[in-house]
Design a protein around this motif. Structure first.
Motif: not given
Length: 77
Positions: A44-51
Motif C-alpha cells: 500500500t506504500k508503493g514498495s515492491t516485494t519479489v519472492v
C-alpha cells in the motif's frame, strides 16, 4: 489486505499489506508457482516485494477489511 508469505528455510514470515482481494492474490501465487516466475507484490506504500516462486512455502491471506473513517459524538454529561 495482509498477506503472509512463508519462505522455505527462513524462520520468519514475510508480511505484505496490499490493496488486492484474496482472489487476486491467489491468482498471482498460482501463476508464479505454475510458471516458475517470481511472485511480485506491491504494498500500500508503493514498495515492491519479489519472492522467488521456488522458495515459497505457503501464502496466507487475511480478511478483507475496509477501514472506517469518521467521528462519533461523545456523550455529554
Amino acid at each position: 489486505m495482509e498477506i503472509k508469505i512463508g519462505i522455505q528455510n527462513v524462520a520468519r514470515e514475510l508480511v505484505v499489506n496490499a490493496d488486492l482481494s484474496a482472489d487476486e492474490v491467489q491468482t498471482k501465487v498460482t501463476e508464479a508457482l505454475s510458471s516458475g516466475a517470481p511472485l511480485v507484490l506491491q504494498d500500500t506504500k508503493g514498495s515492491t516485494t519479489v519472492v522467488p516462486s521456488a522458495s515459497i512455502g505457503y501464502v496466507e491471506t487475511g480478511q478483507e477489511t475496509k477501514r472506517k473513517v469518521g467521528f462519533t459524538p461523545l456523550p455529554l454529561g
